[in-house]
Design an enzyme around this catalytic site. Sequence first.
Site, PDB file in Angstrom:
ATOM      1  CB  CYS A  87     -76.143 110.695 -13.104  1.00 36.81           C
ATOM      2  SG  CYS A  87     -77.514 109.564 -13.397  1.00 36.81           S
TER       3      CYS A  87
ATOM      4  NE  ARG B 121     -93.008  74.014 -11.508  1.00 33.88           N
ATOM      5  CZ  ARG B 121     -92.040  73.581 -12.333  1.00 33.88           C
ATOM      6  NH1 ARG B 121     -92.069  73.909 -13.620  1.00 33.88           N
ATOM      7  NH2 ARG B 121     -91.065  72.835 -11.882  1.00 33.88           N
TER       8      ARG B 121
ATOM      9  CB  CYS C 151     -74.564 108.432 -17.334  1.00 35.78           C
ATOM     10  SG  CYS C 151     -76.097 109.237 -16.820  1.00 35.78           S
TER      11      CYS C 151
ATOM     12  CG  ASP D 251     -85.980  65.743 -16.260  1.00 39.58           C
ATOM     13  OD1 ASP D 251     -85.745  64.535 -16.062  1.00 39.58           O
ATOM     14  OD2 ASP D 251     -85.228  66.657 -15.874  1.00 39.58           O
TER      15      ASP D 251
ATOM     16  CB  SER E  93     -71.730  72.268 -25.687  1.00 40.93           C
ATOM     17  OG  SER E  93     -71.600  70.910 -26.010  1.00 40.93           O
TER      18      SER E  93
ATOM     19  CG  LEU F  16     -77.022  72.598 -23.276  1.00 37.43           C
ATOM     20  CD1 LEU F  16     -76.674  73.076 -24.677  1.00 37.43           C
ATOM     21  CD2 LEU F  16     -78.521  72.721 -23.022  1.00 37.43           C
TER      22      LEU F  16
ATOM     23  CD  GLU G  23     -75.691 107.775 -10.689  1.00 33.75           C
ATOM     24  OE1 GLU G  23     -74.619 107.695 -11.314  1.00 33.75           O
ATOM     25  OE2 GLU G  23     -76.750 107.227 -11.059  1.00 33.75           O
TER      26      GLU G  23
ATOM     27  CG  HIS H 115     -79.625 106.629 -14.801  1.00 39.00           C
ATOM     28  ND1 HIS H 115     -78.566 106.960 -15.612  1.00 39.00           N
ATOM     29  CD2 HIS H 115     -80.528 106.002 -15.615  1.00 39.00           C
ATOM     30  CE1 HIS H 115     -78.801 106.561 -16.855  1.00 39.00           C
ATOM     31  NE2 HIS H 115     -79.990 105.980 -16.871  1.00 39.00           N
TER      32      HIS H 115
END
Length: 381
Positions: A99, A221, A90, A214, A321, A318, A60, A58
């Site tokens: 930690c 890429r 944590c 499209d 929605s 979309l 820390e 983690h």
Amino acid sequence: MPCLKATSSPNERFMARAVELAGYGRGATAPNPCVGAVLVHDGHIVAEGWHTRFGKLHAERECLAQARERKVFEQVDPAQCALYVTLEPCNHYGKTPPCTEAILEAGIGTVMVGAMDPNPKAAGGVEILRAAGVEVITGVMRQECEDLIADFLVWQRTDRTYNILKMAATLDGKIASSERKPEPVSCPESFARVQRMRHLAGAVIVGGGTFRADNPSLTCRMEDLPQDFEQPLAVVVTSQLPAPGADCILLRQRPEQVLFWTSEAIATSPKAKALQDAGVRVVGLPHNGAGLDFVPGFTLLRKEFGCHYTLCEGGGNLAMSLVEQGLADELIHFVAPRILGDHSAPSAYAGRYDVTMAQAVNFRVAAVEPCGDDIMLTLLS
């Protein structure tokens, strides 16, 4: 993600650096949150760390390890050091030890915390540190630190993916000309940023109109991708399934990585069966009254395919929605300094009628930054 605003105090300046470091681990730490930490002595950063990958140290512990490597504690008293960490340390044994244990063993005198840990299994670190005599100050750049764990909150509270909705539009909100030709709206720098988002995503999602207009590949890429890089799944949301032999890139080049989301009725049609015989996955989603209910689809991506992030790239119906269903967890909106002025051209968000301003769906601006000629807005729900 979080906007690194101009800071007004040393505490904010150091925490802003921890926020920046945390971002380096985004994606690799999933389903853990990304966390950053800096160690400060006498107004200077003497060590840094961030959670680099799920299962690794983690933030820390990474920071304290760097401090030891630099022999910091041979030169300064650790009790005079302050550790700035974006998320509450944590207090449980998971992939790594607590930690809080590392902080106490190091003898750090002060801990500055940005956000509290929403995971009840890991929470309680602040109380442990305070009980041991460590000075703990919470809420330093709280909003920016909470924004860092927006994805983690979704994974903790739901079974679905964290969804990033990306749109690129002109100043008047248009994503294409009325001819709907696959022409770029935004600049090359914005295109490069989108490829980085695809690198993060386990699935890239488009609507049927975008798919047909499209003929996209929906691949990342970026240059210099490692040989073992797994391209994101391609998800197409449509009521018009293509024929299995259709001349489209997705079916021709990688059918086994393609999913069509459609209605339950269409998913049992002969055309759907033919696509499935060709290696494509056709998923029937239930209706929620206004349209398809996308929650089962996002849950499937996470549970069956191990996706943690999706990148939804429109089109406008979309996008709207997802917004209406509360499934656009993060909105990346590129604004190109161009105006079409054509009301018949498709809009970035569409599909609603007779809506008042009081019915608008509100987001909060988390970051604003230039991207080539464009402006990139990051908004959170």
